[in-house]
Write a protein that holds these residues in place. Structure first.
Motif, short mmCIF file in Angstrom:
data_model
loop_
_atom_site.label_atom_id
_atom_site.label_comp_id
_atom_site.label_asym_id
_atom_site.label_seq_id
_atom_site.Cartn_x
_atom_site.Cartn_y
_atom_site.Cartn_z
N ALA A 342 76.36 -32.87 62.48
CA ALA A 342 75.51 -31.93 63.22
C ALA A 342 74.78 -32.60 64.38
CB ALA A 342 74.50 -31.29 62.28
N GLU A 343 74.96 -33.93 64.52
CA GLU A 343 74.29 -34.72 65.57
C GLU A 343 72.77 -34.56 65.50
OE1 GLU A 343 76.01 -33.74 69.33
OE2 GLU A 343 77.89 -34.76 68.88
N ILE A 344 72.25 -34.65 64.27
CA ILE A 344 70.81 -34.58 64.03
C ILE A 344 70.34 -35.98 63.62
CG2 ILE A 344 68.97 -33.61 62.60
CD1 ILE A 344 70.75 -31.12 62.25
N ASN A 345 69.38 -36.51 64.35
CA ASN A 345 68.90 -37.87 64.10
C ASN A 345 67.83 -37.87 63.01
OD1 ASN A 345 68.57 -40.69 64.55
ND2 ASN A 345 66.74 -40.24 65.77
N ILE A 346 67.97 -38.76 62.03
CA ILE A 346 66.97 -38.93 60.98
C ILE A 346 65.97 -39.98 61.45
CG2 ILE A 346 66.53 -39.67 58.62
CD1 ILE A 346 69.26 -38.59 57.85
N ILE A 347 64.70 -39.62 61.51
CA ILE A 347 63.65 -40.51 62.00
C ILE A 347 63.06 -41.37 60.89
CG2 ILE A 347 61.48 -40.61 63.30
CD1 ILE A 347 62.03 -37.74 64.22
N PHE A 348 63.02 -40.80 59.68
CA PHE A 348 62.25 -41.39 58.57
C PHE A 348 62.93 -40.97 57.29
CE2 PHE A 348 59.19 -40.64 55.23
CZ PHE A 348 58.13 -41.51 55.39
N ILE A 349 63.00 -41.89 56.34
CA ILE A 349 63.63 -41.54 55.07
C ILE A 349 62.97 -42.32 53.94
CG2 ILE A 349 65.46 -43.27 55.35
CD1 ILE A 349 67.29 -41.26 53.84
N THR A 350 62.80 -41.68 52.80
CA THR A 350 62.30 -42.35 51.61
C THR A 350 62.87 -41.66 50.39
OG1 THR A 350 60.31 -43.10 50.45
CG2 THR A 350 60.19 -40.95 51.46
N GLN A 351 63.11 -42.43 49.34
CA GLN A 351 63.71 -41.89 48.12
C GLN A 351 63.02 -42.45 46.91
OE1 GLN A 351 67.91 -42.65 47.57
NE2 GLN A 351 68.14 -40.99 46.11
N ALA A 352 62.76 -41.60 45.93
CA ALA A 352 62.17 -42.04 44.67
C ALA A 352 63.14 -42.95 43.94
CB ALA A 352 61.81 -40.83 43.81
N SER A 353 62.62 -43.97 43.27
CA SER A 353 63.48 -44.91 42.54
C SER A 353 64.25 -44.22 41.42
CB SER A 353 62.65 -46.06 41.98
OG SER A 353 61.64 -45.56 41.11
N SER A 354 63.75 -43.08 40.95
CA SER A 354 64.45 -42.33 39.91
C SER A 354 65.67 -41.61 40.45
CB SER A 354 63.49 -41.29 39.30
OG SER A 354 63.15 -40.32 40.28
#
Length: 818
Positions: A342-354
């Protein structure tokens, strides 16, 4: 050979262009110079506005085009001598005619492709570079106009084309080896595909152009000239205390530019990073200012590991969660592929360790499209309830704290989050890279200014705390308080690192606000010219201003104002008050205020509600906090009553003594509150509650001394008349005490759960006997002070001492924020 780049603000008008030409002249004295130039200030926005309006058949585009045309022609007429204008104007008009044809075509077709958009936007830089080159030529300089399309080749990813570095570098070297003029003017941002289609390099494309050329030619340095003196510790438009960062590493600059530092765009650094070419950010309007240097060396710093604070606004947070994500191989790959396609840029990402949830931030304008694509990709999992539908949150911003050496310093994140927490700035998500070069958080966009100022204060302002005061009530106490602030301002800043500002003032009629701080010498005039006051309006303005370390100061005796404290505390606005009503109202309300204060990290201080400027409540709190227990309290808590009974004798009648106290500012506005004992009842109840006991007002016994008729007085005037009529009653009280060698004192006491106030005859050997003037005295009997009480004694009434007590509470708040 040198290379410089001028931004749009530097060439926004004829006057600014002349500044740039002077810089070019100075730098080309002993060397040739390449000049990359942006479109004239805001011209790219105008071009885009015209194109989009035309594509939807909005004739507004014609008006915008006329603005574009007039601006360029006016600059030519201002800078080119009349004798040389004709040929230049003809070329400018020719290009403008081409632009108009393109816009008309968009209007006829009712569409705007990315390819056409690039072509339209290219006219900004092409026109500015041509005009600048002709101005320099008109002054007799050896100047050439370089068409950037001849030396920069890209693919056809219109809007943000990818540079073919192998081909472009070869063309750049070849061109400047064969074309060596004193001055070369190059349009930034604009390039060309191998099939001769005009392309653009995206946001910051002119900086990128300059960096590509600098790297290709192995320049010693690159200078970017803009309208600020370098890169700042934060956006100076939002943080007035922001200051220039003298030097940054490439890595720090990359982080800051990625997270919204407006002066620099991250692609700019990529070509020069590999070649270790220093980048200087300079101010066209202050050419002598040092600016910022960005280079390979990690700057040495003293104490502060944080180098800058940046932000990205208009962000949306997308959250996916569900058991179907846990331990599933390839889930993240599928998710990222959705965004890639979709040519959408991800600026920030975080994921729970679970692995139960993952959240990421994108530009807000892409939110609906992203949500649709995600729900399509994971439709099966959502149908089977393995994954919940994507949750979209808007009106958010990213705040990033950046520093190469943060990894070597403990407590950075703790300091960051505690500062934000104290100011009720809720954090929606947190991300920190393994390099520990930046800590990023997502917050509500409405809190960006407050967050930036809060963090800048915490990391850059040498522990100087700014307190923003909003004062209700500017009578005797209020005016003295303002005088004390003004007198002590320099001392507070120098020795206590406090910057105390009065932002809002209100009386019963009007209110006035100034976000920059109300000038002390003009506060009366400002308030007179203010808007109509309302309690709801006052707190709403404080909420809208949303300033860090906000404190509401109540100097009224109003029950309505006291009842509003909960609204301030709920919004993490501290409350300082001399108004006894809130803490002496029903116990549940008192407890609620204390609970709100703790929950929302909002100070609630009321030292002056008992003992004016005496440290009574603070002393009591310290006793309780240290594990002591209060068993007994004896006190004279009314400075006004003590003053009255100290002046009431066989030569001064009781009503005359009351009038003296009121004129001296020692009584409440209505002296009946003092004379009835209600004021002392409230003070004793506050002390008992602060000692850890639950007590209501009706449980405090009041042994009053006023005749019943005086208690029913409906006005101050009527009260004085009734006092005169009852002189014999008061004289009898005086002579009864005098007869046994005692003095009259209105005493408050608490012992074994019983609280009472009343008039007593004090013998000559009692601690209270020699209590002079308007003094108060409080005796605390505790586990530790069981034989000899802890005594607090001093002036307990008067505008100046009450104001100083308020001031002391304000300082306590400031010191706790350091």
């Amino acid at each position: 050979m040198k290379i410089v780049k001028f931004g749009g603000s530097s060439v926004s008008n004829a006057e600014n262009i002349l500044r740039c030409i002077q810089i070019i002249k100075d730098k080309s004295i002993n060397d040739s110079i390449l000049v990359v130039v942006s479109a004239f200030g805001d011209m790219t926005d105008y071009l885009l506005d015209a194109a989009k309006s035309a594509s939807v058949k909005d004739e507004k585009y014609l008006q915008v085009f006329n603005q574009i045309e007039n601006h360029h022609i006016q600059i030519v007429k201002s800078l080119i001598p009349t004798s040389k204008q004709a040929s230049v104007l003809s070329q400018v008009i020719l290009k403008l005619n081409e632009l108009e044809v393109l816009l008309n075509g968009c209007s006829l077709l009712g569409e705007l492709s990315k390819k056409t958009e690039d072509l339209i936007l290219s006219y900004g830089e092409r026109l500015s570079a041509y005009i600048l080159s002709e101005v320099i030529k008109a002054e007799g300089a050896d100047c050439q106009l370089v068409d950037s399309r001849d030396i920069l080749k890209t693919d056809e990813h219109f809007g943000k084309a990818i540079v073919n570095f192998t081909l472009s570098n070869s063309l750049i070297r070849s061109f400047f080896r064969e074309n060596n003029h004193k001055v070369s003017i190059i349009p930034g941002f604009v390039a060309e595909s191998e099939s001769k289609q005009i392309t653009t390099l995206g946001r910051g494309g002119s900086d990128y152009t300059a960096a590509i050329i600098a790297a290709a030619l192995d320049m010693e340095s690159l200078e970017i000239w803009t309208d600020v003196s370098g890169i700042f510790t934060a956006d100076p438009k939002l943080v007035k205390q922001a200051r220039t960062i003298k030097s940054l590493s490439f890595q720090e600059a990359m982080e800051l530019s990625h997270f919204g530092a407006k002066v620099l765009y991250s692609p700019t650094l990529q070509p020069i990073l590999a070649k270790n070419i220093p980048l200087y950010v300079k101010n066209t309007f202050e050419p002598e200012a040092a600016g910022t240097i960005i280079h390979h060396t990690i700057p040495r710093i003293n104490g502060n590991a944080v180098r800058g604070i940046s932000n990205i606004d208009h962000v949306a947070l997308i959250t996916l969660e569900g058991p179907g994500m846990v331990g599933v191989t390839g889930f993240s790959e599928r998710l990222f592929e959705v965004f890639s396609k979709a040519e959408i840029n991800i600026i920030f990402i975080t994921q729970a360790s679970s692995e139960y949830s993952i959240c990421f931030a994108i530009e807000e304008v892409e939110a609906e499209r992203a949500e649709k694509k995600i729900n399509e990709e994971f439709h099966l999992e959502m149908t089977e309830q393995k994954i919940k539908p994507a949750i979209i949150e808007k009106d958010l911003s990213i705040i990033a704290v950046v520093g190469e050496n943060m990894k070597n310093h403990q407590g950075i994140s703790g300091k960051m989050f505690s500062a934000l927490g104290r100011n009720n700035i809720n954090i929606r998500a947190i991300a920190q890279g393994a390099s520990e070069r930046n800590i990023s958080t997502i917050i509500a966009q409405k809190n960006v200014r407050k967050a930036l100022n809060t963090l800048h204060e915490a990391f850059f302002e040498e522990d100087v705390v700014q307190l923003n005061l909003f004062i209700m009530g500017v009578g005797n106490v209020g005016s003295r308080f303002l005088e004390q602030i003004d007198k002590q301002r320099e001392y507070l800043f120098k020795y206590l690192k406090l910057n105390v500002r009065v932002i809002g003032l209100a009386n019963s009629r009007t209110m006035f606000f100034n976000e920059e701080g109300i000038v002390h010498s003009q506060w009366k005039e400002s308030l007179d010219e203010g808007e109509k006051c309302s309690l709801d309006g006052f707190i709403e303005r404080i909420r809208q201003l949303n300033l860090r370390n906000s404190v509401f100061v109540d100097m009224t005796a109003s029950e309505e104002v006291a009842r509003s404290y909960a609204s301030y505390l709920y919004n993490s606005i501290g409350v300082v008050t001399c108004n006894k009503i809130a803490c002496a109202s029903d116990y549940d309300f008192y407890k609620r205020l204390k609970d709100l204060s703790r929950k929302y990290h909002a100070p609630f201080l009321f030292e002056t509600s008992v003992g004016a400027g005496l440290p009574v409540i603070d002393t009591l709190k310290n006793l309780i906090a240290s594990g002591d227990r209060i068993h007994k309290i004896e006190a004279v808590l009314s400075g006004s009553l003590n003053f009255i009974f100290n002046h009431f004798d066989d030569t001064t009648s009781f009503d005359e003594a009351v009038e003296m106290a009121q004129v001296g500012g020692y009584t409440e506005p209505n002296p009946l509150i003092d004379l009835s004992g209600i004021d002392v009842q409230r003070k004793l109840m506050i002390l008992v509650r602060e000692s850890g006991y639950k007590i209501e007002f009706h449980e405090v016994e009041n042994g009053g001394f006023l005749p019943e008729s005086c208690l029913k007085a409906k006005s101050t005037k009527e009260l004085y008349q009734l006092l005169k009529e009852n002189r014999s009653h008061f004289d009898a009280l005086y002579y009864a005490a005098s007869k046994v060698g005692g003095k009259l004192k209105f005493v408050a006491s608490f012992e074994q759960g019983v609280a009472r106030v009343g008039l007593q005859i004090i013998p000559s050997d009692h601690d209270f006997y020699h209590l002079e003037g308007k003094d108060n005295i409080i005796l605390f009997y505790t586990d530790r002070y069981c034989e000899q009480p802890l005594v607090v004694k001093g002036a307990g009434a008067g505008a100046s001492v009450t104001a100083s007590g308020i001031f002391a509470d304000v300082i306590r708040i400031g010191n706790k924020n350091i």
